[in-house]
Design a protein around this motif. Structure first.
Motif, mmCIF file in Angstrom:
data_model
loop_
_atom_site.group_PDB
_atom_site.id
_atom_site.type_symbol
_atom_site.label_atom_id
_atom_site.label_comp_id
_atom_site.label_asym_id
_atom_site.label_seq_id
_atom_site.Cartn_x
_atom_site.Cartn_y
_atom_site.Cartn_z
ATOM 1 N N PRO A 128 0.831 -1.213 0.000
ATOM 2 C CA PRO A 128 0.000 0.000 0.000
ATOM 3 C C PRO A 128 0.862 1.257 0.000
ATOM 4 C CG PRO A 128 0.070 -0.947 2.195
ATOM 5 C CD PRO A 128 0.810 -1.911 1.294
ATOM 6 N N ILE A 129 0.249 2.371 -0.398
ATOM 7 C CA ILE A 129 0.936 3.661 -0.465
ATOM 8 C C ILE A 129 0.307 4.574 0.572
ATOM 9 C CG2 ILE A 129 1.515 5.623 -1.939
ATOM 10 C CD1 ILE A 129 1.093 3.722 -4.339
ATOM 11 N N ALA A 130 1.113 5.029 1.513
ATOM 12 C CA ALA A 130 0.625 5.931 2.557
ATOM 13 C C ALA A 130 0.599 7.361 2.031
ATOM 14 C CB ALA A 130 1.506 5.837 3.792
ATOM 15 N N VAL A 131 -0.478 8.069 2.317
ATOM 16 C CA VAL A 131 -0.649 9.452 1.868
ATOM 17 C C VAL A 131 -0.529 10.372 3.078
ATOM 18 C CG1 VAL A 131 -2.158 11.083 0.689
ATOM 19 C CG2 VAL A 131 -2.162 8.674 0.023
ATOM 20 N N PRO A 132 0.461 11.283 3.110
ATOM 21 C CA PRO A 132 0.581 12.210 4.248
ATOM 22 C C PRO A 132 -0.595 13.178 4.310
ATOM 23 C CG PRO A 132 2.631 12.085 2.979
ATOM 24 C CD PRO A 132 1.576 11.401 2.176
ATOM 25 N N SER A 133 -0.719 13.833 5.440
ATOM 26 C CA SER A 133 -1.844 14.749 5.644
ATOM 27 C C SER A 133 -1.724 16.020 4.803
ATOM 28 C CB SER A 133 -1.942 15.123 7.129
ATOM 29 O OG SER A 133 -0.722 15.713 7.584
ATOM 30 N N ASN A 134 -0.504 16.391 4.402
ATOM 31 C CA ASN A 134 -0.313 17.614 3.616
ATOM 32 C C ASN A 134 -0.343 17.372 2.113
ATOM 33 O OD1 ASN A 134 2.059 16.171 3.529
ATOM 34 N ND2 ASN A 134 3.401 17.919 3.920
ATOM 35 N N VAL A 135 -0.806 16.189 1.680
ATOM 36 C CA VAL A 135 -0.888 15.841 0.260
ATOM 37 C C VAL A 135 -2.346 15.631 -0.112
ATOM 38 C CG1 VAL A 135 -0.240 14.171 -1.505
ATOM 39 C CG2 VAL A 135 1.410 14.826 0.238
ATOM 40 N N THR A 136 -2.768 16.226 -1.234
ATOM 41 C CA THR A 136 -4.136 16.106 -1.726
ATOM 42 C C THR A 136 -4.162 15.198 -2.952
ATOM 43 O OG1 THR A 136 -4.605 18.345 -0.954
ATOM 44 C CG2 THR A 136 -6.165 17.373 -2.501
ATOM 45 N N ILE A 137 -5.060 14.209 -2.941
ATOM 46 C CA ILE A 137 -5.194 13.243 -4.032
ATOM 47 C C ILE A 137 -6.476 13.531 -4.807
ATOM 48 C CG2 ILE A 137 -5.382 10.809 -4.641
ATOM 49 C CD1 ILE A 137 -2.671 11.517 -3.564
ATOM 50 N N SER A 138 -6.369 13.611 -6.128
ATOM 51 C CA SER A 138 -7.528 13.785 -6.994
ATOM 52 C C SER A 138 -7.505 12.683 -8.047
ATOM 53 C CB SER A 138 -7.508 15.172 -7.655
ATOM 54 O OG SER A 138 -8.575 15.301 -8.572
ATOM 55 N N LEU A 139 -8.488 11.770 -7.972
ATOM 56 C CA LEU A 139 -8.553 10.610 -8.863
ATOM 57 C C LEU A 139 -9.834 10.674 -9.680
ATOM 58 C CD1 LEU A 139 -7.327 7.916 -9.768
ATOM 59 C CD2 LEU A 139 -8.552 6.806 -7.895
ATOM 60 N N GLN A 140 -9.692 10.726 -11.010
ATOM 61 C CA GLN A 140 -10.816 10.748 -11.938
ATOM 62 C C GLN A 140 -10.563 9.703 -13.026
ATOM 63 O OE1 GLN A 140 -11.295 14.714 -13.427
ATOM 64 N NE2 GLN A 140 -11.943 15.560 -11.450
ATOM 65 N N GLY A 141 -11.204 8.534 -12.875
ATOM 66 C CA GLY A 141 -10.984 7.453 -13.835
ATOM 67 C C GLY A 141 -9.558 6.936 -13.754
ATOM 68 N N GLN A 142 -8.825 7.051 -14.854
ATOM 69 C CA GLN A 142 -7.433 6.622 -14.905
ATOM 70 C C GLN A 142 -6.463 7.797 -14.752
ATOM 71 O OE1 GLN A 142 -8.026 3.358 -14.385
ATOM 72 N NE2 GLN A 142 -6.484 2.738 -15.889
#
Length: 236
Positions: free
Chosen positions: A51-65
């Motif tokens: 798994p990939i850990a996401v820090p609190s100061n990083v924003t993830i935006s996932l749209q499809g691929q």
């Protein structure tokens, strides 16, 4: 079929009489054999299943691929092939999963897991690569948006620095195998895109790779240069 072939070679009782059966062929009834199917689960690759850990100061935006990662150091984007997909779990971790069981899917699984992790670490902490310049008169300076190298040519080598990278030139004292201390020039390349850092460092190194006799040239700080023994002059 076997009885038909045998009857062709048996003698006849008359001109058009019936064939005499000299051999008896015994036939056994065919017993149907049952088959069963078993589902075999393919093992996940060692790197791709992590798994990939996401820090609190990083924003993830996932749209499809399409994936966009934004952090304090910058923003990166990545497009996934149809063989893999990115899943965002409720726990906050990211996982890369295969959509099909093919050879290319296995290759893409570990690759895009590593690329995704490099994006998350890059925009939050950043990466750094150090180059060493060894040789008489080898030096480097930063002039505006250019890195100027003196590597023994008749002219200086000028390399444009990308906007997303930072290049710093410094001095370093290195201790050789024989205990001798040598002052060398180092070039520190830092940024949030690991691929671009590696590409820029490789473009600097290609102008004068370290030679195997005296190790003069440009090499990475953690690189091991395999040396060769020079020719021995015979004393007459």
């Amino acid at each position: 079929m076997a009885s038909l072939l045998l009857s062709c070679f048996l003698p006849r009782s008359g001109f058009l009489g019936d064939r005499r059966s000299l051999l008896s062929v015994s036939t056994t009834p065919f017993t149907p054999v049952g088959f069963y199917t078993k589902t075999i689960e393919c093992k996940e690759p060692r790197i791709g299943k992590q798994p990939i850990a996401v820090p609190s100061n990083v924003t993830i935006s996932l749209q499809g691929q399409e994936l966009k990662v934004k952090g304090p150091l910058g923003e990166l984007a990545l497009t996934y092939p149809p063989e893999v997909q990115l899943i965002e779990e409720d726990s906050g971790f990211l996982r890369v999963k295969k959509t099909v069981e093919t050879r290319r899917a296995k290759e893409m699984h570990g690759l895009f897991r590593t690329l995704t992790d490099n994006m998350v670490v890059g925009v939050s902490k950043g990466f750094e690569k150090t180059l060493e310049l060894k040789g008489v008169g080898y030096r480097a300076t930063v002039q505006g948006k250019e890195l100027v190298l003196n590597l023994g040519f008749s002219h200086p080598v000028k390399i444009e620095i990308p906007d997303s990278l930072k290049v710093k030139v410094d001095k370093k004292i290195k201790i050789l195998d024989k205990g001798e201390q040598v002052k060398i020039t180092i070039v520190i390349v830092s940024g949030y895109d690991k691929c671009e850092i590696g590409q820029f460092a490789a473009s600097v190194k290609k102008w004068r790779p370290a030679e195997p006799y005296k190790c003069n040239g440009v090499c990475y700080s953690d690189e091991i240069v395999h040396t060769k023994k020079g020719k021995d002059r015979k004393q007459k």
